[in-house]
Design a protein around this motif. Structure first.
Motif, short mmCIF file in Angstrom:
data_model
loop_
_atom_site.label_atom_id
_atom_site.label_comp_id
_atom_site.label_asym_id
_atom_site.label_seq_id
_atom_site.Cartn_x
_atom_site.Cartn_y
_atom_site.Cartn_z
N GLN A 172 -8.55 0.14 6.40
CA GLN A 172 -7.44 -0.27 5.66
C GLN A 172 -8.17 -1.22 4.54
O GLN A 172 -7.75 -1.30 3.46
N GLN A 173 -9.00 -1.74 4.86
CA GLN A 173 -9.76 -2.81 3.71
C GLN A 173 -10.23 -2.07 2.64
O GLN A 173 -9.92 -2.56 1.37
N GLU A 174 -10.88 -0.76 2.78
CA GLU A 174 -11.27 -0.09 1.93
C GLU A 174 -10.21 0.73 0.89
O GLU A 174 -10.13 0.81 -0.19
N ALA A 175 -8.85 0.78 1.74
CA ALA A 175 -7.96 1.56 1.19
C ALA A 175 -6.80 0.46 0.54
O ALA A 175 -5.82 1.25 -0.43
N ILE A 176 -7.06 -0.61 0.51
CA ILE A 176 -6.27 -1.61 -0.20
C ILE A 176 -6.99 -2.52 -1.23
O ILE A 176 -8.17 -2.87 -1.39
N GLN A 177 -6.32 -2.07 -2.59
CA GLN A 177 -7.07 -2.51 -3.94
C GLN A 177 -6.55 -4.10 -3.97
O GLN A 177 -5.07 -4.06 -4.12
N LEU A 198 1.97 -14.70 4.36
CA LEU A 198 2.32 -13.65 3.43
C LEU A 198 1.41 -12.60 3.24
O LEU A 198 1.90 -11.42 2.91
N LEU A 199 -0.01 -12.80 3.13
CA LEU A 199 -0.88 -11.84 2.95
C LEU A 199 -1.01 -10.99 4.20
O LEU A 199 -0.98 -9.72 4.14
N SER A 200 -0.69 -11.40 5.43
CA SER A 200 -0.47 -10.54 6.74
C SER A 200 0.83 -9.59 6.75
O SER A 200 0.31 -8.57 6.84
N ASN A 201 1.95 -10.20 6.15
CA ASN A 201 2.99 -9.24 6.06
C ASN A 201 2.67 -8.16 4.98
O ASN A 201 3.04 -6.82 5.25
N ALA A 202 1.90 -8.65 3.89
CA ALA A 202 1.63 -7.65 2.84
C ALA A 202 0.64 -6.43 3.47
O ALA A 202 0.91 -5.27 3.30
N VAL A 203 -0.27 -6.92 4.14
CA VAL A 203 -1.40 -6.03 4.84
C VAL A 203 -0.52 -5.24 5.58
O VAL A 203 -0.78 -3.82 5.73
N ASP A 204 0.37 -5.61 6.40
CA ASP A 204 1.17 -4.79 7.39
C ASP A 204 2.01 -3.98 6.70
O ASP A 204 2.27 -2.74 7.35
N ALA A 205 2.45 -4.20 5.66
CA ALA A 205 3.21 -3.07 4.90
C ALA A 205 2.48 -1.84 4.17
O ALA A 205 3.15 -1.06 3.44
N MET A 206 1.24 -2.32 4.15
CA MET A 206 0.28 -1.09 3.54
C MET A 206 -0.76 -0.65 4.40
O MET A 206 -1.86 -0.57 4.23
N LEU A 207 -0.30 -0.08 5.74
CA LEU A 207 -1.23 0.32 6.70
C LEU A 207 -2.04 1.57 6.08
O LEU A 207 -3.34 1.72 6.63
N GLU A 208 -1.62 2.11 5.45
CA GLU A 208 -2.33 3.47 4.81
C GLU A 208 -3.00 2.97 3.17
O GLU A 208 -3.45 3.98 2.76
N GLY A 209 -2.71 1.93 2.80
CA GLY A 209 -3.42 1.48 1.70
C GLY A 209 -2.51 1.12 0.52
O GLY A 209 -1.13 1.40 0.91
N GLY A 210 -2.98 0.71 -0.32
CA GLY A 210 -1.98 0.40 -1.58
C GLY A 210 -2.60 -0.76 -2.50
O GLY A 210 -3.94 -0.92 -2.44
N VAL A 211 -1.68 -1.42 -3.12
CA VAL A 211 -2.28 -2.35 -4.35
C VAL A 211 -1.66 -3.75 -3.62
O VAL A 211 -0.25 -3.74 -3.52
N LEU A 212 -2.37 -4.80 -3.57
CA LEU A 212 -1.84 -6.12 -3.11
C LEU A 212 -2.27 -7.00 -4.31
O LEU A 212 -3.53 -6.83 -4.81
N ILE A 272 3.21 -19.35 -6.63
CA ILE A 272 2.28 -18.30 -6.23
C ILE A 272 3.20 -17.14 -5.69
O ILE A 272 4.35 -17.07 -5.16
N GLU A 273 2.54 -15.60 -6.06
CA GLU A 273 3.24 -14.65 -5.79
C GLU A 273 2.24 -13.87 -5.06
O GLU A 273 1.22 -13.55 -5.60
N ILE A 274 2.86 -13.08 -3.91
CA ILE A 274 2.19 -12.23 -3.23
C ILE A 274 2.88 -10.92 -3.24
O ILE A 274 4.00 -10.83 -2.83
N GLU A 275 2.51 -9.74 -3.93
CA GLU A 275 3.10 -8.54 -3.93
C GLU A 275 2.31 -7.44 -3.49
O GLU A 275 1.31 -7.34 -3.62
N ASP A 276 3.21 -6.70 -2.63
CA ASP A 276 2.43 -5.37 -2.25
C ASP A 276 3.10 -4.24 -2.44
O ASP A 276 4.34 -4.03 -2.94
N SER A 277 2.19 -2.84 -2.45
CA SER A 277 3.08 -1.75 -2.68
C SER A 277 3.60 -1.18 -1.72
O SER A 277 3.47 0.27 -1.66
N GLY A 278 3.85 -1.69 -0.62
CA GLY A 278 4.41 -1.00 0.70
C GLY A 278 5.66 -0.50 0.63
O GLY A 278 6.00 -0.43 -0.78
#
Length: 185
Positions: A55-60, A86-100, A115-121
Motif C-alpha cells: 500500500q505504501q508504494e501504491a499511495i502517492q 485523519l491520516l489513518s482514515n485516509a489510508v484506510d480509504a485507499m487500500l488499493e492505492g491513490g493520492v493522499l 490543515i487539510e487531509i484529502e484522499d482519493s478513496g
C-alpha cells in the motif's frame, strides 16, 4: 494458541476503547507550546502506518505546505493525535492505492491556520457524513475500528478553539482542521 492471541488482541482493543472514552469525557491537560504545524505534518507522514502489503508504494503523497505558516500555540500531542487519526482514515480509504494530499495554509487577515487531509478513496455517503463524528460510529468492518478516532479528534480540535469538518463527495474524502487567533506572535 489462536484463542490466546484472539483474547490478547481483544484485550488491547478494549483498553484502547476505554482510553479513548476517558479522553473524550475528560481530556488530559497538556501544556500548550509553540509548534511548527508543517514539521508536525511531516513527522506524521514519516511515521504513517499502512494496512496492506504494498500500500505504501501504491499511495502517492502530495505535500502542499504553506512555507509562511506561522507557528501556533497548541497542545502538540493532541494535534499530532488528530493528524494521525485523519491520516489513518485516509489510508484506510485507499487500500488499493491513490493520492493522499496534505495541505497547510494561513490567512493573514483572519489569522486562520488550516490543515487539510484529502484522499482519493471512495468518499462517504450523505448518511455517513452526518454521523462521522458520532462516538462508536464506524464505516469499517466489525472488529477493525472503534468509531472513536474522529470523535476524539473533533473534541481535541474544539478544545483548541477550532473546527474539524468533513467534505467527502463521491470519489474523495477531505477533512479540514481550522484554528483561529492562536498563532504565536
Amino acid at each position: 494458541s489462536a484463542n490466546l492471541e484472539r483474547i490478547n488482541r481483544n484485550a488491547w482493543r478494549m483498553a484502547k476503547i476505554v482510553r479513548s472514552l476517558v479522553e473524550i469525557t475528560r481530556p488530559s491537560v497538556q501544556p500548550s507550546i509553540t509548534t511548527d504545524l508543517n514539521a508536525l505534518l511531516q513527522q506524521a507522514l514519516e511515521n504513517m502506518t499502512y494496512r496492506e502489503e504494498g500500500q505504501q508504494e501504491a499511495i502517492q503523497i502530495v505535500r502542499q505546505l504553506d512555507a509562511k505558516l506561522p507557528e501556533v500555540i497548541c497542545q502538540r500531542a493532541g494535534i499530532l493525535q488528530v493528524i494521525n487519526s485523519l491520516l489513518s482514515n485516509a489510508v484506510d480509504a485507499m487500500l488499493e492505492g491513490g493520492v493522499l494530499t496534505v495541505r497547510s495554509s494561513y490567512q493573514r487577515g483572519t489569522r486562520r491556520v488550516s490543515i487539510e487531509i484529502e484522499d482519493s478513496g471512495g468518499g462517504l455517503s450523505k448518511e455517513d457524513r452526518k454521523r462521522i463524528f458520532d462516538p462508536f460510529f464506524t464505516t469499517k468492518p466489525v472488529g477493525e475500528g472503534t468509531g472513536l478516532g474522529l470523535s476524539l479528534a473533533r473534541s481535541i480540535v474544539q478544545a483548541h478553539g477550532g473546527q474539524l469538518k468533513v467534505v467527502s463527495p463521491p470519489g474523495s474524502g477531505q477533512f479540514s482542521v481550522s484554528r483561529y487567533r492562536r498563532t504565536a506572535p
